[in-house]
Enzyme design. Structure first.
Site, PDB file in Angstrom:
ATOM      1  N   TYR A  75      12.659 -37.311 -24.508  1.00  0.00           N
ATOM      2  CA  TYR A  75      12.971 -37.857 -23.185  1.00  0.00           C
ATOM      3  C   TYR A  75      14.489 -37.930 -23.036  1.00  0.00           C
ATOM      4  CZ  TYR A  75       8.102 -39.539 -22.687  1.00  0.00           C
ATOM      5  OH  TYR A  75       6.731 -39.637 -22.585  1.00  0.00           O
ATOM      6  N   LEU A 227      -0.579 -44.574 -12.303  1.00  0.00           N
ATOM      7  CA  LEU A 227      -0.323 -44.466 -10.867  1.00  0.00           C
ATOM      8  C   LEU A 227      -0.195 -43.002 -10.447  1.00  0.00           C
ATOM      9  CD1 LEU A 227       2.175 -47.411 -10.262  1.00  0.00           C
ATOM     10  CD2 LEU A 227      -0.309 -47.365  -9.957  1.00  0.00           C
ATOM     11  N   ARG A 229       1.719 -40.580 -11.387  1.00  0.00           N
ATOM     12  CA  ARG A 229       3.109 -40.176 -11.155  1.00  0.00           C
ATOM     13  C   ARG A 229       3.677 -40.713  -9.842  1.00  0.00           C
ATOM     14  NH1 ARG A 229       3.877 -38.277 -16.299  1.00  0.00           N
ATOM     15  NH2 ARG A 229       2.327 -36.737 -16.845  1.00  0.00           N
ATOM     16  N   GLY A 230       3.122 -41.809  -9.368  1.00  0.00           N
ATOM     17  CA  GLY A 230       3.606 -42.423  -8.137  1.00  0.00           C
ATOM     18  C   GLY A 230       2.679 -42.248  -6.951  1.00  0.00           C
ATOM     19  N   SER A 233       0.835 -45.383  -6.055  1.00  0.00           N
ATOM     20  CA  SER A 233       1.670 -46.581  -5.944  1.00  0.00           C
ATOM     21  C   SER A 233       1.564 -47.249  -4.587  1.00  0.00           C
ATOM     22  CB  SER A 233       3.136 -46.216  -6.209  1.00  0.00           C
ATOM     23  OG  SER A 233       3.626 -45.384  -5.170  1.00  0.00           O
TER      24      SER A 233
END
Length: 352
Positions: A75, A227, A229-230, A233
């Site tokens: 990362y 979620l 990847r959003g 959300s």
């Protein structure tokens, strides 16, 4: 929801001093907060991040009782580990359960090498050495290969991990995105604390064979992408533009008609959330946590306000009628588009 276990029965949840409930990761794993924090987006793949806010969010999570922090050596090509190491220098080491993945290889321009994941016995020791230095610690709580390399027997990888555990450099052995057969082979070599895999209302694949195998063997599950990847959300819109550094720009679920179809599902989930007096993301996180006491959702909050919203999911109670209502809003298999682009999907042992 099937909560029957063939061999192992999950102990009851406990609470830490901050009041956040905890669960044990499998029969052999550590006790962790019911929600963990995935730190990837603080360094990589989701577009620009504010480093000062990332540090503040990590501290806020620990203060709130979150003790599980997930990262990987790739990362940000080591940046994420150094960021977490900066926070660890200001905390007690026993406040954090570090989960670290290894295996993916990067290029200087920020891309990923097409070569297979480096999960050989030699790589285990080499990558671990660098992670320990970047994190500023003498042990990692859970260390795991990020993907299976079919050219490297899982027995070789887990055997090297067992050697590192016996030497005291890691405390538990985890897996990531591996299928039921591979999980069984790994567990025959050494106790496995947990499998990390994408699991959400839009990604229900683990329910077929992987979750039953984990329950049978007494292995926990840390769920990332809860979620999607959003998408789940409640903050996503069809007009949002994605930069070239955001991998979602190439993710099928965020493209064209796939995105439109998925946002209709999110709208339906939002109506359930509104009835409950919760946000869409809180219901999505609570749903994952409700699928079994061996499951711990990871949230990828990069800001304190998003963290606060996510942690409030622990107060959302989903009874049987509400779970059925959520199922009608977002049925299994309803997601439009694959969770990764086809080349990445082909690398997943969990999808075979």
């Amino acid at each position: 929801m099937d909560t029957a276990y063939t061999v192992w029965r999950q102990p009851k949840e406990t609470s830490d001093m901050a009041g956040l409930r905890r669960r044990q990761l499998g029969a052999s794993g550590p006790e962790v907060s019911i929600i963990g924090l995935g730190a990837m987006g603080m360094s990589d793949l989701y577009g620009p991040a504010d480093e000062a806010e990332s540090v503040a969010t990590l501290h806020a999570a620990i203060d709130a009782g979150v003790n599980l922090v997930d990262t990987a050596d790739f990362y940000g090509s080591g940046h994420n580990e150094m960021l977490i190491g900066r926070v660890l220098r200001e905390r007690r080491r026993d406040e954090v359960v570090l989960s670290v993945k290894f295996g993916a290889r990067r290029t200087p321009d920020g891309g990923f090498q097409a070569a297979p994941y480096d999960v050989s016995a030699a790589a285990v020791k080499d990558r671990l050495a660098y992670s320990l230095r970047r994190l500023g610690t003498d042990y990692i709580d859970i260390y795991r290969p990020s993907r299976l390399n079919p050219e490297v027997p899982i027995e070789e990888t887990v055997g090297a991990l067992l050697e590192m555990r016996e030497a005291g450099y890691i405390r538990h052995i985890g897996l990531s995105e591996m299928g039921a057969d591979t999980i069984r082979r790994a567990a025959a070599v050494a106790p496995i604390s947990d499998l990390q895999i994408e699991y959400s209302l839009l990604s229900r694949g683990p329910e077929a064979t992987i979750l039953p195998t984990l329950r049978e063997l007494g292995i926990g599950l840390t769920a990332y992408g809860v979620l999607s990847r959003g998408l789940l959300s409640g903050h996503w819109s069809a007009e949002r533009e994605l930069t070239g550094t955001d991998f979602r720009a190439n993710s099928p679920r965020f493209q064209g008609e796939h995105l439109s179809a998925n946002l209709r599902l999110v709208d339906a989930l939002g109506r359930v959330a509104q009835r409950l007096g919760a946000t869409t993301s809180q219901v999505a996180i609570a749903w994952v946590a409700a699928q079994g006491e061996q499951i711990v959702p990871l949230v990828g909050a990069r800001r304190r306000d998003r963290l606060t919203e996510s942690l409030a999911a622990v107060d959302v109670v989903l009874d049987r009628d509400t779970l059925d209502e959520i199922e009608r809003a977002v049925p299994a298999g309803a997601a439009s588009g694959q969770r990764y682009a086809s080349p990445m999907m082909s690398l997943l042992d969990s999808e075979r």
